[in-house]
Design a protein around this motif. Structure first.
Motif, PDB file in Angstrom:
ATOM      1  N   GLY A 124       0.824  -1.233   0.004  1.00 38.27           N
ATOM      2  CA  GLY A 124      -0.073   0.043   0.036  1.00 38.27           C
ATOM      3  C   GLY A 124       0.805   1.414  -0.025  1.00 38.27           C
ATOM      4  N   SER A 125       0.041   2.427   0.058  1.00 34.18           N
ATOM      5  CA  SER A 125       0.968   3.597   0.303  1.00 34.18           C
ATOM      6  C   SER A 125       0.122   4.690   1.293  1.00 34.18           C
ATOM      7  CB  SER A 125       1.166   4.457  -1.152  1.00 34.18           C
ATOM      8  OG  SER A 125       1.912   5.447  -1.007  1.00 34.18           O
ATOM      9  N   ALA A 126       0.616   5.750   1.467  1.00 37.03           N
ATOM     10  CA  ALA A 126       0.182   6.613   2.531  1.00 37.03           C
ATOM     11  C   ALA A 126       0.244   8.138   2.318  1.00 37.03           C
ATOM     12  CB  ALA A 126       1.073   6.396   3.953  1.00 37.03           C
ATOM     13  N   PRO A 127      -0.493   8.981   2.797  1.00 39.14           N
ATOM     14  CA  PRO A 127      -0.522  10.344   2.637  1.00 39.14           C
ATOM     15  C   PRO A 127       0.824  10.884   2.754  1.00 39.14           C
ATOM     16  CG  PRO A 127      -2.282   9.798   3.774  1.00 39.14           C
ATOM     17  CD  PRO A 127      -1.599   8.809   3.718  1.00 39.14           C
TER      18      PRO A 127
ATOM     19  N   ILE B  75       6.364   9.411  -8.712  1.00 37.99           N
ATOM     20  CA  ILE B  75       7.177   8.565  -7.795  1.00 37.99           C
ATOM     21  C   ILE B  75       6.651   7.415  -7.736  1.00 37.99           C
ATOM     22  CG2 ILE B  75       8.384   8.466  -5.708  1.00 37.99           C
ATOM     23  CD1 ILE B  75       9.256  11.372  -6.019  1.00 37.99           C
ATOM     24  N   ALA B  76       5.226   7.630  -7.336  1.00 34.96           N
ATOM     25  CA  ALA B  76       4.423   6.599  -6.783  1.00 34.96           C
ATOM     26  C   ALA B  76       4.265   5.522  -7.698  1.00 34.96           C
ATOM     27  CB  ALA B  76       3.086   7.070  -6.213  1.00 34.96           C
ATOM     28  N   VAL B  77       3.884   5.866  -8.994  1.00 34.36           N
ATOM     29  CA  VAL B  77       3.794   4.895 -10.181  1.00 34.36           C
ATOM     30  C   VAL B  77       4.998   4.118 -10.347  1.00 34.36           C
ATOM     31  CG1 VAL B  77       3.731   4.886 -12.725  1.00 34.36           C
ATOM     32  CG2 VAL B  77       2.114   6.249 -11.096  1.00 34.36           C
TER      33      VAL B  77
ATOM     34  N   ALA C 248      -1.949   5.029  -9.241  1.00 34.47           N
ATOM     35  CA  ALA C 248      -0.814   4.434  -9.219  1.00 34.47           C
ATOM     36  C   ALA C 248      -0.575   3.029  -8.968  1.00 34.47           C
ATOM     37  CB  ALA C 248       0.142   5.219  -8.124  1.00 34.47           C
ATOM     38  N   GLY C 249      -1.817   2.649  -8.513  1.00 37.72           N
ATOM     39  CA  GLY C 249      -1.827   0.946  -8.552  1.00 37.72           C
ATOM     40  C   GLY C 249      -1.850   0.662  -7.264  1.00 37.72           C
TER      41      GLY C 249
END
Length: 302
Positions: free
Chosen positions: A13-16, A289-291, A42-43
């Protein structure tokens, strides 16, 4: 080229934080709608709540906003200063309860607990001694166990304590001391690979030594050259981030492939949430960057 083994037990996952979000409200941060749009684009399928109040705190609103983007919540995050003893418990619990209630309502299973900073992360002002006394260690460990028990009993969440730069739970020595003094049934660890490297630790070694205590991962890398300057100049964490000490993988340390492999070998389900500290940053910077980071993690099998 050999295809990496699938990391079947790692949920990415990712985060704020990866969008430069450190505060509930700050004009330099991207609006929450844009964060949700871009993290999904970003997936990523999993997110953290970030600072309480950044995302909507009405569970019905947040549930609809995440559902329609195909997102689910893995955890909330709280800051605590439990080494200050019982006098701070009520104030701490009020903060924890709001976050835990929202995390529970969103179906999360974890609450990330970050110890308070010993120096201000913006100004660098020294707020207290960077070394805890034996009595403060007892307060920290005992009250963290209490927090773990009460969060589990009231909200059904498991706390995962996050070693962090400029806090008292930072280095290999202090993390080991903290883990050795807390009940594994009540207190697990959120291993942030970037913060642990920032403070001189070896993430793979920690996973191999304290595997049963690893309850959650934050994936992050540090730039060794910038870190060397930060350490030499005694730069506080906030200005260090502004220097770019936390960098886009795979350009920094630690290498994430062996960390993920060691985590997979634990044979338990683990969240691995990307957190590249970038506050403050240009609003156009995080999404590309997230991608790229999601693509890199897929190349690792995640």
């Amino acid at each position: 080229m050999t295809k990496p083994s699938p990391l079947s037990r790692i949920r990415i996952g990712s985060a704020p934080d990866s969008w430069g979000v450190w505060f509930a409200d700050d004009p330099r941060q991207v609006p929450w709608q844009r964060f949700l749009d871009e993290v999904a684009g970003a997936g990523y399928e999993w997110i953290e709540l970030g600072p309480y109040g950044y995302l909507p705190t009405d569970p019905a609103v947040l549930a609809e906003e995440t559902r329609r983007r195909g997102l689910r919540v893995s955890a909330g995050t709280v800051f605590t200063g439990l080494h200050h003893g019982p006098a701070v418990w009520d104030r701490t619990w009020a903060h924890v309860a709001d976050n835990a209630a929202l995390a529970q309502a969103m179906g999360a299973e974890h609450l990330v607990v970050i110890p308070s900073f010993w120096r201000d992360d913006k100004t660098g002002e020294v707020l207290e001694d960077r070394t805890l006394s034996p009595a403060q260690w007892r307060d920290l460990t005992g009250l963290t166990e209490r927090l773990g028990r009460e969060v589990r009993e009231r909200y059904g969440l498991r706390i995962v304590v996050h070693p962090h730069a400029d806090t008292h739970v930072d280095s290999e020595e202090n993390v080991a001391r903290f883990l050795d003094a807390t009940d594994p049934d009540l207190v697990s660890l959120c291993l942030d690979t970037g913060h642990y490297a920032y403070c001189g630790g070896d993430s793979v070694k920690l996973i191999e030594t304290y595997g049963e205590r690893i309850g959650y991962l934050h994936l992050k890398q540090v730039d060794p050259e910038i870190l060397a300057g930060v350490v030499a100049d005694e730069v506080p964490f906030g200005p260090a981030v502004a220097r770019g000490v936390m960098c886009e993988p795979p350009s920094g340390v630690p290498a994430l492939e062996p960390v993920l492999a060691a985590a997979q070998a634990l044979d338990v389900e683990l969240f691995a949430i990307v957190e590249q500290d970038m506050y403050p940053c240009d609003p156009e910077k995080p999404y590309p960057i997230a991608v790229r980071t999601r693509r890199f993690l897929r190349s690792c099998g995640a």
